[in-house]
Design a protein around this motif. Structure first.
Motif: not given
Length: 290
Positions: A17-24
């Motif tokens: 989720d953190t990785v996805r958040l950074e990408l977003m």
């Protein structure tokens, strides 16, 4: 055992989720939030922050960083003189200038909303350019855009724009700046075709955008700038309307500093030049930083 497996799965899911958040956040062009989100997410989990607080902290960092970058960008484009600050200006050496008035010009930018002007007059070396440049940073920090330029350079740019039929576009570009500072105004000695661009710029800006002009000569001697006296009178009339006027009628500021420096090197106490010495030495030139 089962609890450990569930915890590892939860941690793995949180990492994804953190990785996805950074990408977003990258897609949304929120680089500061992306840079801090992992650290603040871990802290929020440890301290039990509500979601609103977590988002508020991240957004606050983004806003502060954007403001810092904007100020740095606008300071860079302002072309202010390096090292010239209000703290470094010796108001005691120029008693004709009100420190309170100068500080008010720097701290309160309401005069820019009115399109008011500021005019700094005085002999070469008295600190006109220093004051004009030093007022700039405070205005930039308040969200204003400033541009300082030698008047001779400004005239050349405007004249080139006129030849290329782009004078209106050039004037519009200058309107992006809340304050335009033509430095060394009285050094301009051009023919009527060239200086007429100044007579067009001044009424175009006054009462809409502000000017701060530094000049060695007072208004009566501006005929040398505007060969057509009608142009000179019209320009002066526009400029003085609701203008703040700074009169730096004092001994050359640079000469005083040079005297202090030489006396410090010689091991003697620094003092101001006397009126007798001043009368003997009239050779100081402005050099574009008066």
């Amino acid at each position: 055992m089962g609890e450990r497996i569930m915890t590892r799965k939860a941690d793995k899911g949180a990492g994804v989720d953190t990785v996805r958040l950074e990408l977003m956040l990258s897609d949304l062009r929120l680089p500061t939030m992306r840079r801090h989100c992992t650290a603040f997410a871990e802290r929020a989990d440890r301290e039990g922050w509500p979601a609103a607080r977590f988002l508020s902290v991240l957004a606050g960092h983004e806003i502060e960083e954007r403001a810092r970058r904007r100020i740095q960008r606008h300071l860079s484009e302002a072309k202010l003189l390096p090292g010239k600050t209000l703290a470094g200006f010796d108001f005691g050496a120029v008693p004709t200038v009100s420190k309170a008035q100068v500080m008010a010009l720097a701290a309160g930018d309401e005069w820019l909303d009115r399109g008011a002007c500021c005019l700094a007059f005085g002999p070469p070396g008295t600190g006109k350019s220093h004051l004009a440049s030093a007022i700039g940073p405070a205005l930039v920090e308040n969200g204003r855009r400033v541009l300082m330029t030698r008047t001779t350079d400004l005239v050349q740019r405007l004249q080139t724009a006129r030849r290329e039929l782009a004078l209106e576009h050039m004037t519009a570009r200058l309107d992006r700046f809340h304050l335009l500072i033509p430095d060394d105004f009285a050094y301009v000695r051009r023919d009527q075709a060239e200086t007429s661009v100044l007579s067009e710029l001044i009424p175009a800006r006054c009462e809409r955008r502000s000017l701060m002009i530094t000049a060695n000569q007072p208004f009566p001697e501006w005929d040398g700038i505007f060969p057509d006296r009608t142009m000179a009178v019209a320009a002066v009339d526009r400029l003085v309307h609701r203008a703040a006027i700074l009169e730096l009628n004092a001994e050359s500021y640079r000469r005083i500093e040079a005297t202090r420096t030489s006396r410090r090197k010689a091991g003697r106490p620094a003092r101001f030049a006397t009126a007798k010495n001043t009368a003997k030495d009239k050779t100081g030139t402005d050099g574009g930083t008066g």
